[in-house]
Design an enzyme around this catalytic site. Structure first.
Site, PDB file in Angstrom:
ATOM      1  N   ASP A   1       0.887  -1.155   0.000  1.00 31.80           N
ATOM      2  CA  ASP A   1       0.000   0.000   0.000  1.00 31.80           C
ATOM      3  C   ASP A   1       0.925   1.204   0.000  1.00 31.80           C
ATOM      4  O   ASP A   1       1.300   1.722   1.047  1.00 31.80           O
ATOM      5  CB  ASP A   1      -0.912  -0.032   1.231  1.00 31.80           C
ATOM      6  CG  ASP A   1      -1.935   1.084   1.223  1.00 31.80           C
ATOM      7  OD1 ASP A   1      -2.177   1.687   0.164  1.00 31.80           O
ATOM      8  OD2 ASP A   1      -2.503   1.366   2.301  1.00 31.80           O
TER       9      ASP A   1
ATOM     10  N   CYS B   1      -3.934   5.354  -2.980  1.00 31.70           N
ATOM     11  CA  CYS B   1      -5.157   6.163  -2.932  1.00 31.70           C
ATOM     12  C   CYS B   1      -4.969   7.381  -3.842  1.00 31.70           C
ATOM     13  O   CYS B   1      -5.459   8.463  -3.568  1.00 31.70           O
ATOM     14  CB  CYS B   1      -5.511   6.560  -1.497  1.00 31.70           C
ATOM     15  SG  CYS B   1      -4.219   7.453  -0.636  1.00 31.70           S
TER      16      CYS B   1
END
Length: 163
Positions: free
Chosen positions: A31, A88
């Site tokens: 991530d 993101c």
């Protein structure tokens, strides 16, 4: 902690930077740190802070760092290992270009289709990128009243071979 609450026992959490890992893994979730452009939603403090930081040079520098991270993470996979890459961000420099760079660097980096029933078309001109990128997910905020995300799933089928 959610892992403890769910009874997950085969996971180790550390704050150590991934570049220091040398041990091979069956599964890796990267991530990656990113610009957070997928988090821009309304006039919130987080949205305004993200917009203040956003500039083309920042996005390019994030992309360079992410390419190093994803290459190192992929090199740590065991045979039949899985790497999930997520951000993101909605920026191609942090997503499509990073994934494409791994596909170009390792001949046995294989993308797997993520089978979720969501609208996530990348709308790419595949002339610039591998057509394999259609297997990735880009979650656009306007489709689900959510934040934006990008997800790619790699499988290592045999020993790593750099091109």
């Amino acid at each position: 902690m959610n892992l403890q609450r769910m009874g997950v026992q085969n996971t180790v959490i550390t704050k150590m930077e991934g570049r220091w890992f040398k041990t091979p893994f069956d599964k890796i979730l990267l991530d990656a740190p990113c610009s957070g452009s997928g988090l821009i939603k309304g006039e919130t403090k987080r949205s305004l802070d993200t917009l203040k930081m956003w500039n083309p040079n920042y996005i390019k520098s994030m992309g360079r760092a992410q390419k190093k991270m994803i290459s190192h993470a992929f090199s740590l996979l065991k045979d039949n290992g899985t790497l999930i890459y997520s951000t993101c961000s909605l920026e191609p420099e942090e997503n499509e270009k990073v994934v494409d760079s791994l596909l170009n660097k390792f001949e046995n980096a294989k993308l797997e289709k993520i089978d979720l029933k969501i609208k996530s078309e990348l709308n790419l001109d595949y002339g610039d990128y591998s057509s394999e990128l259609k297997k990735c997910i880009k979650l656009w905020p306007q489709f689900y009243d959510s934040e934006g995300f990008f997800i790619a799933k790699f499988k290592l089928l045999e020993e790593i071979k750099e091109k």
